[in-house]
Scaffold this active site. Structure first.
Site, PDB file in Angstrom:
ATOM      1  N   CYS A   1      37.754  29.403  28.422  1.00  0.00           N
ATOM      2  CA  CYS A   1      39.161  29.833  28.483  1.00  0.00           C
ATOM      3  C   CYS A   1      39.522  30.348  27.085  1.00  0.00           C
ATOM      4  CB  CYS A   1      40.066  28.708  28.975  1.00  0.00           C
ATOM      5  SG  CYS A   1      40.075  27.204  27.971  1.00  0.00           S
TER       6      CYS A   1
HETATM    7  C1  RB5 Z   1      45.770  30.911  28.418  1.00  0.00           C
HETATM    8  O1  RB5 Z   1      46.161  30.580  29.717  1.00  0.00           O
HETATM    9  C2  RB5 Z   1      45.253  29.685  27.706  1.00  0.00           C
HETATM   10  O2  RB5 Z   1      46.194  28.665  27.765  1.00  0.00           O
HETATM   11  C3  RB5 Z   1      43.947  29.216  28.323  1.00  0.00           C
HETATM   12  O3  RB5 Z   1      43.028  30.242  28.361  1.00  0.00           O
HETATM   13  C4  RB5 Z   1      43.270  28.083  27.599  1.00  0.00           C
HETATM   14  O4  RB5 Z   1      43.099  28.380  26.244  1.00  0.00           O
HETATM   15  C5  RB5 Z   1      43.809  26.749  27.781  1.00  0.00           C
HETATM   16  O5  RB5 Z   1      43.336  25.760  27.223  1.00  0.00           O
END
Ligand code: RB5
Length: 153
Positions: A69
């Site tokens: 993420c």
């Molecule tokens: C973006 O939604 C961001 O919050 C996600 O990619 C991640 O970094 C969460 O931990």
């Protein structure tokens, strides 16, 4: 026979996911892509973490997972809520090594807004190549399993 790796990301990390999938395929791993596949797909990261962790659990823990993420943190928090999943965010080589050798980690997490593709590839390749061995870390990993049994209902 090389391991099967299940890979998922949210829309902050599609490019890094695609890079790592090709990298693992070139190394000879079987790769299962559970999405998301477009920056326009706003599926929340917990649902992608669920897809990957369910696939690892359903395989009898023979498969391993990669979750990406923005930071790696959200995916890691979610993954560790699944029984038998031991996930860690690894943005350096030593952490990647210890995730496998100390924690018997079966899911590695990256943050696409934190790490570049070349370092992620190096850490991933090392982590995939290592095997947990019985030793002084075994009772500690067994204690993690005890916590799973006690609290993950
Ligand atoms: C973006 O939604 C961001 O919050 C996600 O990619 C991640 O970094 C969460 O931990």
């Amino acid at each position: 026979m090389k391991k099967t790796i299940v890979v998922g990301c949210d829309n902050a990390a599609v490019a890094l996911k695609d890079t790592l999938i090709k990298f693992m395929q070139d190394l000879g791993y079987e790769v299962e892509n559970v999405g998301v596949d477009s920056p326009e797909d706003g599926t929340y990261y917990p649902y992608v973490a669920e897809r990957v962790c369910k696939a690892v659990i359903d395989s009898g823990y023979t498969k391993e997972g990669v979750l990406i993420c923005g930071t790696g943190l959200g995916m890691c928090i979610c993954a560790n809520k699944f029984p038998g999943i031991r996930a860690g965010v690894c943005h350096d080589s030593y952490s990647g090594e210890r995730l496998k050798l100390s924690n018997n980690g079966n899911v590695i997490c990256f943050g696409a807004r934190v790490i570049g593709p070349e370092l992620a590839k190096k850490i991933l390749k090392e982590w995939l190549s290592l095997e947990f061995k019985d030793g002084s870390s075994t009772p500690k990993v067994e204690a993690i399993r005890e916590l799973d049994r006690k609290y993950l209902k």
